[in-house]
Design an enzyme around this catalytic site. Structure first.
Site, short mmCIF file in Angstrom:
data_model
loop_
_atom_site.label_atom_id
_atom_site.label_comp_id
_atom_site.label_asym_id
_atom_site.label_seq_id
_atom_site.Cartn_x
_atom_site.Cartn_y
_atom_site.Cartn_z
N CYS A 1 0.80 -1.23 0.00
CA CYS A 1 0.00 0.00 0.00
C CYS A 1 0.84 1.27 0.00
O CYS A 1 0.32 2.36 -0.26
CB CYS A 1 -0.96 0.00 1.18
SG CYS A 1 -2.02 -1.46 1.27
N HIS B 1 -3.05 7.10 2.41
CA HIS B 1 -3.53 5.80 1.92
C HIS B 1 -4.95 5.59 2.42
O HIS B 1 -5.24 5.77 3.61
CB HIS B 1 -2.61 4.69 2.42
CG HIS B 1 -3.15 3.32 2.19
ND1 HIS B 1 -3.66 2.92 0.98
CD2 HIS B 1 -3.25 2.25 3.03
CE1 HIS B 1 -4.06 1.66 1.08
NE2 HIS B 1 -3.82 1.24 2.30
N ASN C 1 -10.15 -0.08 0.06
CA ASN C 1 -8.69 -0.05 0.08
C ASN C 1 -8.18 -0.65 -1.22
O ASN C 1 -8.27 -1.86 -1.43
CB ASN C 1 -8.18 -0.84 1.29
CG ASN C 1 -6.67 -0.84 1.42
OD1 ASN C 1 -5.95 -0.47 0.50
ND2 ASN C 1 -6.18 -1.28 2.58
#
Length: 331
Positions: free
Chosen positions: A125, A258, A288
């Site tokens: 990520c 993020h 996500n």
């Protein structure tokens, strides 16, 4: 390729782009899917813990490179460039098309880019922040003049739909930027970090050997451990790049972290004493999307008119590895 570095050479973002697969799933869609296997959850449970309401899943046969190419085309158009103008491609992904070659090389072929370097970055990520930092360094030293940096993921392929704590969190998508050499500063400061002692808290512990899958090729996460680490390291990274650039939190127009969990994002903003209206949020609509989440959110903020030329933007990533990093830029 540029032949030599310049002491006044900087990097700026010339254009942004993104792409989401057409298939959009609500929390209720996943609730119904899990219920068919006797696993209970609810829309309220997901929203309360994560802030996520929707995510996009790629259709069968659609790969990370397919999503990356669409995002790249939008970024090139926004930058007023063609594929022939690109001499570097960096793709951040944890869900590559193949073991090798790199997804970046596949993107290069699909775009018809005639040459230049192409490689993947694997920092989960945090991947886009890592990729942006690497491309910035190569442009500053004269190795490249104009780069595509892309985050692209098909995380739906590695989810365990018997684990309600993880399968509701992730989605697919891609985001891209065109970076180019500039006489005025754009990317101001960056920091990259990792702590390999934390490998087990977020991983997909599988590999290929002798034509067989060895281990477990599905995502595993210790949510509490990730939450605790993420909040601390995101604040640390933010303060580090601000100090490097001689800026303060008051100078930040937009925080784009993020997009993993709304509580982590809000807590990070509070620790930096940034008002909620400076926080760019897309996690509710995208879920996500790992390395794609930051460039997806950046592109959406640019195209909606939130982020405008001259704004100071703080990008942050945190993910498996355990990796984290931040980039401060004047857009």
């Amino acid at each position: 390729m540029a032949s030599s570095p310049s002491p006044t050479r900087f990097t700026r973002i010339a254009g942004t782009g993104s792409h989401l697969p057409p298939r959009r799933l609500s929390n209720q869609d996943l609730v119904d899917r899990l219920a068919a296997d006797g696993i209970e959850t609810s829309d309220d449970w997901i929203v309360e813990r994560t802030g996520i309401r929707f995510r996009h899943f790629a259709a069968e046969g659609v790969s990370a490179s397919d999503l990356a190419v669409e995002a790249a085309r939008h970024a090139l158009e926004a930058a007023g460039c063609t594929p022939a103008d690109i001499d570097l491609i960096v793709v951040a992904t944890s869900t590559p098309d193949m073991v090798f070659p790199s997804t970046a090389c596949i993107v290069q072929r699909k775009l018809g880019v005639p040459g230049g370097a192409a490689f993947d970055v694997q920092a989960v990520c945090s991947g886009f922040v890592y990729g942006l930092t690497v491309a910035d360094a190569l442009i500053r030293t004269g190795t490249a003049r104009r780069a595509l940096v892309i985050g692209a993921e098909v995380f739906s392929r590695i989810l365990d739909f018997k684990d309600r704590t993880t399968c509701v969190l992730f989605g697919d998508g891609a985001g891209a930027v065109v970076l180019e050499a500039s006489e005025t500063p754009g990317l101001l400061a960056s920091t990259l970090n990792a702590d390999g002692r934390q490998v087990e808290i977020l991983c997909t512990p599988g590999t290929v050997s002798g034509g067989r899958v060895i281990g477990e090729p599905l995502l595993r996460m210790d949510g509490q451990a990730v939450f605790k680490l993420a909040v601390g390291v995101l604040e640390e990274a933010a303060r580090k790049v601000l100090a490097q650039a001689g800026r303060t939190p008051e100078d930040v127009d937009w925080l784009i972290p993020h997009q993993a969990n709304i509580r982590i994002m809000q807590m990070t903003a509070r620790k930096m004493r940034l008002p909620a209206e400076k926080l760019v949020v897309t996690v509710d609509r995208h879920g996500n999307t790992s390395a794609a989440s930051v460039p997806l959110a950046l592109d959406e903020a640019v195209r909606s008119g939130q982020v405008q030329r001259g704004d100071t933007v703080l990008l942050e990533g945190v993910g498996g590895g355990f990796t984290w990093g931040a980039v401060l830029l004047d857009f």
